[in-house]
Design a protein around this motif. Structure first.
Motif, PDB file in Angstrom:
ATOM      1  N   ALA A 115       5.103  -7.720  -0.374  1.00  0.00           N
ATOM      2  CA  ALA A 115       6.079  -7.065   0.041  1.00  0.00           C
ATOM      3  C   ALA A 115       7.163  -6.814  -0.491  1.00  0.00           C
ATOM      4  O   ALA A 115       7.591  -8.120  -0.485  1.00  0.00           O
ATOM      5  CB  ALA A 115       5.395  -7.532   1.637  1.00  0.00           C
ATOM      6  N   LEU A 163       0.330  -0.881  -3.627  1.00  0.00           N
ATOM      7  CA  LEU A 163       0.100  -2.317  -4.058  1.00  0.00           C
ATOM      8  C   LEU A 163      -0.459  -2.878  -3.020  1.00  0.00           C
ATOM      9  O   LEU A 163      -2.278  -3.065  -3.316  1.00  0.00           O
ATOM     10  CB  LEU A 163       0.918  -2.522  -5.198  1.00  0.00           C
ATOM     11  CG  LEU A 163       0.031  -4.228  -5.839  1.00  0.00           C
ATOM     12  CD1 LEU A 163      -1.235  -3.438  -6.599  1.00  0.00           C
ATOM     13  CD2 LEU A 163       1.188  -4.409  -6.509  1.00  0.00           C
ATOM     14  N   ALA A 196      11.180 -10.045   7.375  1.00  0.00           N
ATOM     15  CA  ALA A 196      12.708  -9.645   7.468  1.00  0.00           C
ATOM     16  C   ALA A 196      13.656 -10.222   8.631  1.00  0.00           C
ATOM     17  O   ALA A 196      14.011 -11.134   9.124  1.00  0.00           O
ATOM     18  CB  ALA A 196      13.486  -8.685   7.741  1.00  0.00           C
ATOM     19  N   VAL A 222       4.217 -11.084  -6.810  1.00  0.00           N
ATOM     20  CA  VAL A 222       4.040 -10.077  -7.251  1.00  0.00           C
ATOM     21  C   VAL A 222       5.791  -9.489  -7.622  1.00  0.00           C
ATOM     22  O   VAL A 222       6.990 -10.115  -7.285  1.00  0.00           O
ATOM     23  CB  VAL A 222       3.841  -9.030  -6.460  1.00  0.00           C
ATOM     24  CG1 VAL A 222       4.298  -7.651  -7.278  1.00  0.00           C
ATOM     25  CG2 VAL A 222       2.250  -8.918  -5.972  1.00  0.00           C
ATOM     26  N   THR A 239       3.974   4.706  -5.268  1.00  0.00           N
ATOM     27  CA  THR A 239       4.089   3.679  -4.000  1.00  0.00           C
ATOM     28  C   THR A 239       5.305   4.542  -3.590  1.00  0.00           C
ATOM     29  O   THR A 239       6.424   5.127  -3.540  1.00  0.00           O
ATOM     30  CB  THR A 239       4.274   2.509  -4.410  1.00  0.00           C
ATOM     31  OG1 THR A 239       5.368   2.204  -5.040  1.00  0.00           O
ATOM     32  CG2 THR A 239       3.000   2.035  -5.109  1.00  0.00           C
ATOM     33  N   GLY A 240       5.092   3.703  -1.892  1.00  0.00           N
ATOM     34  CA  GLY A 240       6.983   4.186  -0.883  1.00  0.00           C
ATOM     35  C   GLY A 240       7.416   3.466  -1.448  1.00  0.00           C
ATOM     36  O   GLY A 240       8.919   3.214  -0.749  1.00  0.00           O
ATOM     37  N   LEU A 241       7.660   2.369  -2.651  1.00  0.00           N
ATOM     38  CA  LEU A 241       8.755   1.984  -2.623  1.00  0.00           C
ATOM     39  C   LEU A 241      10.290   2.668  -2.741  1.00  0.00           C
ATOM     40  O   LEU A 241      11.543   2.183  -3.040  1.00  0.00           O
ATOM     41  CB  LEU A 241       8.535   0.755  -3.591  1.00  0.00           C
ATOM     42  CG  LEU A 241       9.367  -0.295  -4.420  1.00  0.00           C
ATOM     43  CD1 LEU A 241       9.715  -1.544  -3.194  1.00  0.00           C
ATOM     44  CD2 LEU A 241       8.905  -1.143  -5.783  1.00  0.00           C
ATOM     45  N   ALA A 258       4.434   4.542  -9.967  1.00  0.00           N
ATOM     46  CA  ALA A 258       5.578   5.494  -8.944  1.00  0.00           C
ATOM     47  C   ALA A 258       5.265   6.288  -8.348  1.00  0.00           C
ATOM     48  O   ALA A 258       6.076   7.052  -7.318  1.00  0.00           O
ATOM     49  CB  ALA A 258       5.872   6.479 -10.663  1.00  0.00           C
ATOM     50  N   CYS A 293       3.396   0.219 -13.499  1.00  0.00           N
ATOM     51  CA  CYS A 293       4.751   1.478 -12.587  1.00  0.00           C
ATOM     52  C   CYS A 293       3.962   2.075 -12.066  1.00  0.00           C
ATOM     53  O   CYS A 293       3.300   3.588 -12.246  1.00  0.00           O
ATOM     54  CB  CYS A 293       5.530   2.223 -13.836  1.00  0.00           C
ATOM     55  SG  CYS A 293       6.447   3.370 -13.157  1.00  0.00           S
TER      56      CYS A 293
HETATM   57  P1  NDP Z   1       5.249  -0.317  -1.347  1.00  0.00           P
HETATM   58  O1  NDP Z   1       6.834   0.336  -0.445  1.00  0.00           O
HETATM   59  O2  NDP Z   1       4.390   0.954  -1.226  1.00  0.00           O
HETATM   60  O3  NDP Z   1       4.907  -1.452  -0.306  1.00  0.00           O
HETATM   61  C1  NDP Z   1       5.270  -1.985  -0.058  1.00  0.00           C
HETATM   62  C2  NDP Z   1       5.591  -2.884   1.392  1.00  0.00           C
HETATM   63  O4  NDP Z   1       6.167  -3.759   2.168  1.00  0.00           O
HETATM   64  C3  NDP Z   1       4.741  -1.788   2.684  1.00  0.00           C
HETATM   65  O5  NDP Z   1       3.669  -2.060   2.600  1.00  0.00           O
HETATM   66  C4  NDP Z   1       5.662  -2.329   3.096  1.00  0.00           C
HETATM   67  O6  NDP Z   1       5.547  -2.502   4.712  1.00  0.00           O
HETATM   68  C5  NDP Z   1       6.126  -3.562   3.321  1.00  0.00           C
HETATM   69  N1  NDP Z   1       6.639  -4.282   3.940  1.00  0.00           N
HETATM   70  C6  NDP Z   1       8.478  -3.941   3.571  1.00  0.00           C
HETATM   71  N2  NDP Z   1       9.444  -5.167   4.235  1.00  0.00           N
HETATM   72  C7  NDP Z   1       8.719  -5.893   4.365  1.00  0.00           C
HETATM   73  C8  NDP Z   1       8.667  -7.108   6.010  1.00  0.00           C
HETATM   74  N3  NDP Z   1      10.324  -6.821   6.284  1.00  0.00           N
HETATM   75  N4  NDP Z   1       7.553  -7.226   6.329  1.00  0.00           N
HETATM   76  C9  NDP Z   1       7.065  -6.930   6.050  1.00  0.00           C
HETATM   77  N5  NDP Z   1       6.153  -6.294   4.970  1.00  0.00           N
HETATM   78  C10 NDP Z   1       7.614  -5.323   4.634  1.00  0.00           C
HETATM   79  O7  NDP Z   1       5.708  -0.693  -2.394  1.00  0.00           O
HETATM   80  P2  NDP Z   1       4.575  -1.012  -4.303  1.00  0.00           P
HETATM   81  O8  NDP Z   1       3.263  -0.756  -4.015  1.00  0.00           O
HETATM   82  O9  NDP Z   1       5.512  -0.598  -4.954  1.00  0.00           O
HETATM   83  O10 NDP Z   1       5.283  -2.596  -3.883  1.00  0.00           O
HETATM   84  C11 NDP Z   1       4.256  -3.342  -3.696  1.00  0.00           C
HETATM   85  C12 NDP Z   1       4.868  -4.714  -4.897  1.00  0.00           C
HETATM   86  O11 NDP Z   1       4.517  -4.449  -5.838  1.00  0.00           O
HETATM   87  C13 NDP Z   1       6.751  -5.121  -4.927  1.00  0.00           C
HETATM   88  O12 NDP Z   1       6.930  -6.282  -4.841  1.00  0.00           O
HETATM   89  C14 NDP Z   1       7.351  -4.668  -6.120  1.00  0.00           C
HETATM   90  O13 NDP Z   1       8.202  -5.081  -6.136  1.00  0.00           O
HETATM   91  C15 NDP Z   1       6.498  -5.056  -6.827  1.00  0.00           C
HETATM   92  N6  NDP Z   1       5.988  -3.726  -7.277  1.00  0.00           N
HETATM   93  C16 NDP Z   1       6.095  -1.978  -7.720  1.00  0.00           C
HETATM   94  C17 NDP Z   1       6.361  -1.252  -8.644  1.00  0.00           C
HETATM   95  C18 NDP Z   1       6.060   0.264  -8.860  1.00  0.00           C
HETATM   96  O14 NDP Z   1       5.779   0.526  -9.258  1.00  0.00           O
HETATM   97  N7  NDP Z   1       6.225   0.665  -7.657  1.00  0.00           N
HETATM   98  C19 NDP Z   1       6.731  -2.076  -9.969  1.00  0.00           C
HETATM   99  C20 NDP Z   1       6.284  -3.521 -10.513  1.00  0.00           C
HETATM  100  C21 NDP Z   1       6.366  -4.441  -8.788  1.00  0.00           C
HETATM  101  P3  NDP Z   1       5.922  -0.760   5.788  1.00  0.00           P
HETATM  102  O15 NDP Z   1       4.490   0.164   5.242  1.00  0.00           O
HETATM  103  O16 NDP Z   1       5.861  -1.204   6.739  1.00  0.00           O
HETATM  104  O17 NDP Z   1       6.932  -0.470   5.025  1.00  0.00           O
END
Ligand code: NDP
Length: 315
Positions: A88, A14, A62, A140, A227-229, A225, A223
């Motif tokens: 993030a 996202l 972190a 977010v 992403t790297g999450l 679905a 959702c």
């Molecule tokens: P991703 O895992 O794709 O993205 C998460 C990002 O957070 C990555 O760029 C990651 O960095 C970064 N990150 C993680 N830990 C740290 C840290 N310690 N310091 C700095 N950056 C960090 O997930 P999404 O894009 O899905 O998630 C983005 C947001 O959307 C979140 O807030 C999530 O809760 C929310 N969300 C997502 C949904 C979904 O369905 N995917 C639904 C609803 C909300 P790195 O690339 O280095 O790992």
């Protein structure tokens, strides 16, 4: 002048889609606040972001030292701050044991909530100083922390309880690693962290909107679905989750579409209302959504704010 927006976690999912959408308008300079500089650079190039419209700056949520360092670096860049997007997040649904941030907080709440809490508090001054017509702080949220929805009722449900684990420091040594003081559960820790995100947005609104004119908002982009999450989930889940969301729940949204939605909350002149949790309907039209009882509990929001201040060293 161009607006200046900081997006945390803009190296994937996202955050990246939002950074791309904003940079392509030519009206924004995007500060990509990322823990992995090279990954962020590659990501920006791979989606073709115009070079003159973004800067990557190191931020590891972190680590509270890193948060403070980031704020210093940003200030030294001399850029104004018009919008901050706290995007993030980490999600550890299959972890058996908790892991911890540099300061020893359980990592999901430590990163998703406490890191962003300190960052937002410190950058509030910078936002106040901006002369941009619409200044915003966007955190977010998620449907999963919202127990008034179907998705929010999939166990384990979010529940902050009386915050005893949080008050004890979430360190898994002399306190529980979980906010409510219960046994560690990675999926629940993530949901709890999202409830903290939504409560924090509302507490910011109550404390600072009138005085500063800043718009505080949260959103559930749908959702996403793919992403790297979900990288730490079991392979079968990762295989079935996207089609399940696409065809069964119909909550699926592409990264590009979700990025456009968040970019809208950053820049759309009609989305200036503060204290709001935005969602989108099937036709991709935005609407003000209701939060669950816990995610809109005024007393809990105040408590989370006060305990968080102590943990990050602001009180
Ligand atoms: P991703 O895992 O794709 O993205 C998460 C990002 O957070 C990555 O760029 C990651 O960095 C970064 N990150 C993680 N830990 C740290 C840290 N310690 N310091 C700095 N950056 C960090 O997930 P999404 O894009 O899905 O998630 C983005 C947001 O959307 C979140 O807030 C999530 O809760 C929310 N969300 C997502 C949904 C979904 O369905 N995917 C639904 C609803 C909300 P790195 O690339 O280095 O790992």
């Amino acid at each position: 002048r161009k607006g200046c927006v900081i997006v945390t976690g803009a190296s994937s999912g996202l955050g990246l889609a939002t950074a791309k959408a904003l940079s392509e308008t030519g009206k924004w300079h995007v500060i990509m606040a990322c823990r992995d500089f090279l990954k962020a650079e590659k990501a920006a190039k791979s989606v073709g972001m115009p070079k003159e419209n973004y800067t990557i700056m190191h931020l590891d949520l972190a680590s509270l030292d890193s948060v403070r360092q980031f704020v210093d670096n940003f200030r030294r860049s001399g850029r104004p701050l018009d919008v901050l997007v706290a995007n993030a997040a980490v999600y550890q649904p299959t972890a058996k044991e908790p892991s911890f941030t540099a300061e020893g907080f359980e990592i999901s709440v430590g990163t998703n909530h406490l890191g962003h809490f300190l960052l937002s508090r410190l950058l509030l001054d910078d936002l106040k100083q901006s002369d941009y017509p619409s200044k915003r702080l966007i955190i977010v949220g998620s449907i999963t922390g919202n127990t008034n929805t179907l998705a929010g009722n999939v166990p384990p449900k979010a529940n902050l309880g009386d915050l005893r684990g949080m008050a004890g420091g979430l360190n898994g040594i002399n306190s529980s690693a979980m906010i409510d003081g219960g046994e560690f559960d990675g999926a629940k820790a993530y949901k709890d962290s999202k409830v903290c995100n939504m409560l924090t947005m509302q507490e910011f609104h109550r404390r600072y909107h009138e005085e500063t004119g800043i718009t505080f908002a949260s959103l559930y982009p749908g959702c996403i679905a793919t992403t790297g999450l979900f990288r730490e989930h079991i392979p079968l889940f990762r295989l079935l989750f996207p089609p399940f969301q696409k065809y069964i729940t119909k909550g699926f949204v592409s990264e590009t579409e979700a990025g456009k939605r968040l970019a809208q909350v950053v820049s759309d002149p009609s989305l200036t209302k503060s204290g709001v949790y935005w969602s989108w309907n099937k036709d991709s039209a935005s609407f003000e959504n209701q939060l669950s009882e816990e995610a809109s509990d005024v007393e809990k929001a105040r408590k989370v704010w006060e305990v968080s201040e102590k943990l990050v060293g602001l009180a």
